[in-house]
Design an enzyme around this catalytic site. Structure first.
Site, PDB file in Angstrom:
ATOM      1  NE  ARG A 137       2.327  -9.100   5.657  1.00 50.77           N
ATOM      2  CZ  ARG A 137       1.007  -8.978   5.543  1.00 50.77           C
ATOM      3  NH1 ARG A 137       0.206  -9.738   6.300  1.00 50.77           N
ATOM      4  NH2 ARG A 137       0.492  -8.121   4.684  1.00 50.77           N
ATOM      5  CD  GLN A 146      -1.629  -8.555   0.620  1.00 45.57           C
ATOM      6  OE1 GLN A 146      -0.905  -7.569   0.546  1.00 45.57           O
ATOM      7  NE2 GLN A 146      -2.230  -8.916   1.743  1.00 45.57           N
ATOM      8  CB  CYS A 159      -1.026  -0.014   1.133  1.00 48.72           C
ATOM      9  SG  CYS A 159      -0.527  -0.804   2.653  1.00 48.72           S
ATOM     10  CG  ASP A 201      -1.859  -5.114  -1.723  1.00 48.25           C
ATOM     11  OD1 ASP A 201      -2.975  -4.957  -1.228  1.00 48.25           O
ATOM     12  OD2 ASP A 201      -0.799  -4.782  -1.171  1.00 48.25           O
ATOM     13  CE  LYS A 258      -8.604  -6.409   9.404  1.00 52.48           C
ATOM     14  NZ  LYS A 258      -7.263  -7.018   9.218  1.00 52.48           N
ATOM     15  CG  HIS A 318      -5.715  -0.410   2.064  1.00 52.48           C
ATOM     16  ND1 HIS A 318      -4.338  -0.390   2.188  1.00 52.48           N
ATOM     17  CD2 HIS A 318      -6.142   0.779   2.552  1.00 52.48           C
ATOM     18  CE1 HIS A 318      -3.949   0.750   2.726  1.00 52.48           C
ATOM     19  NE2 HIS A 318      -5.035   1.478   2.965  1.00 52.48           N
ATOM     20  CG  HIS A 322      -3.914  -0.028  -2.431  1.00 58.65           C
ATOM     21  ND1 HIS A 322      -2.894  -0.878  -2.805  1.00 58.65           N
ATOM     22  CD2 HIS A 322      -4.095  -0.208  -1.099  1.00 58.65           C
ATOM     23  CE1 HIS A 322      -2.471  -1.537  -1.742  1.00 58.65           C
ATOM     24  NE2 HIS A 322      -3.180  -1.155  -0.697  1.00 58.65           N
TER      25      HIS A 322
END
Length: 412
Positions: free
Chosen positions: A125, A143, A96, A145, A227, A273, A147
């Site tokens: 991670r 991921q 992000c 991902d 979320k 997100h 946005h």
């Protein structure tokens, strides 16, 4: 582990492996990476159709960058750090903040909004070793991902569009029933209560607009915003948290994102997100366990195994293999020295859904015998075999597969 545990299935089906000296890191084998790419391309096409532009951002960024975004304080202990002798760096745990950097390049106008970015972001991670679980929870993962940079009046509609997209994908993957929860403000958070009130209300309104009634998960939101969390329920009744969508007014402010408002002033965008899968590896693991290792035809690493009955048909078998491959069907030769029955068993053990058997008669007449996993067979011209399998290979074709099965009398 039982036989239907994805950790056993991954080894049995030669999809991937994990090893002790690289905990939480997945070694994808050719068959496993074939499934990976099919799923990735499937989502890529969905995102493109929904108006998202795909981007790619760096893996390694300065500590100072993560400090400005707030991730160093929140996630620093779980970030892989690198000291190059000049400045501290870290591998990204999420994409992000990087997408904000792309948004910030150039002067943005309100007329451009919403702006939508998507990335298959390679994230790292440093998860505790005790929390690692096969390819469902790893230290390195990709991921899906995405946005959206938008104005307040866009938020509910953008979230509703994402939920509709997620619903379509989950249904095509065979998960028509999923659970949704609204994760609200945690005790330690950024932003004021009024902003959190507004964001939580917008997420709830968007869910209800899509016919969903989310349960409330108090205090489980991200530090920058609430979320919606989506969990899949597999055929064994187990629930797996996958998709998320979040509303964020904090990161655009911290990273100084802005656009020119209708009155000429500079305004902050809001940032949405979201991810449909969360982790491609986790989705593959869920699909494997849900289908007992026998993936739908369109997702199978090898969709058809071409088996000449004897060496006399080897040349024609190669022609059949080429015809399938030219049509975009993932075909593999099954022409070893073993008997045909043993080769059929071997293909069955590798969960190949269809055998294409060619003998002397098939070679003479330009035909092929398609044998399904349930033992049913159809003797058809090669061109028809190609068109039949091509229809089943269409991404997301679970409904088509069921119709095909009924039409041609086999169990998918």
């Amino acid at each position: 582990m039982d036989d239907l545990d994805h950790r056993n299935l991954g080894v049995k089906l030669k999809l991937w492996h994990l090893q002790e000296d690289a905990p939480g890191m997945v070694f994808w084998h050719p068959r496993g990476y074939a499934v990976y790419r099919v799923l990735e391309d499937y989502v890529r096409r969905k995102m493109r159709q929904a108006g998202y532009a795909e981007v790619r951002t760096p893996q390694l960024l300065p500590k100072e960058f993560w400090g400005r975004s707030g991730h160093w304080d929140k996630f620093g202990e779980h970030m892989f750090r690198v000291d190059d002798g000049e400045q501290a760096m870290a591998l990204k745990p999420m994409s992000c903040p990087c997408h904000v950097q792309i948004f910030n390049k150039g002067l943005r106008s309100w007329r451009e909004l919403p702006i939508r970015y998507a990335e298959f972001g390679a994230c790292h991670r440093n998860e505790p070793s005790g929390s690692l679980h096969g390819i469902m929870r790893t230290r390195a993962f990709d991921q899906d991902d995405a946005h959206v940079f938008c104005r307040e009046q866009d938020v509910e509609g953008e979230v509703a569009c994402f939920i509709a997209l997620l619903d379509e994908v989950y249904r095509e993957l065979g998960f028509p029933d999923y659970e949704v929860a609204l994760a609200t403000r945690p005790a330690v958070r950024a932003g004021d209560d009024a902003t959190w009130d507004w964001s939580e209300a917008k997420l709830g309104d968007a869910a209800r607009r899509c016919g969903l009634v989310p349960q409330i998960n108090p205090g489980e939101g991200a530090f920058y915003g609430p979320k919606l969390e989506f969990a899949l329920r597999d055929r064994l009744g187990r629930s797996w948290q996958c998709g998320t969508v979040q509303v964020d007014g904090v990161l655009p402010q911290r990273l100084e994102a802005s656009y020119v408002a209708p009155d000429g002033s500079r305004a902050r965008p809001l940032m949405i997100h979201h991810a449909i899968f969360g982790s491609l590896g986790r989705m593959i693991a869920i699909l494997l366990e849900h289908h007992g290792g026998v993936l739908p035809f369109w997702l199978s690493p090898d969709q058809v195994a071409v088996a000449p009955i004897s060496k006399d048909q080897a040349g024609y078998g190669a022609d059949v293999l080429a015809a399938f491959e030219d049509a975009g069907i993932r075909a593999v030769a099954c022409d070893g020295a073993d008997t045909l029955s043993r080769r059929i068993v071997a293909a069955h053990e590798m969960a190949v859904p269809v055998m294409a058997i060619v003998g002397g008669r098939e070679m003479r007449d330009g035909r092929v015998s398609l044998r399904e996993r349930d033992g049913s067979q159809a003797d058809v011209p090669l061109a028809e075999a190609v068109s039949r399998l091509q229809a089943r290979a269409r991404p997301g074709a679970l409904v088509a597969e069921a119709l095909y099965a009924r039409a041609y009398g086999f169990t998918p």
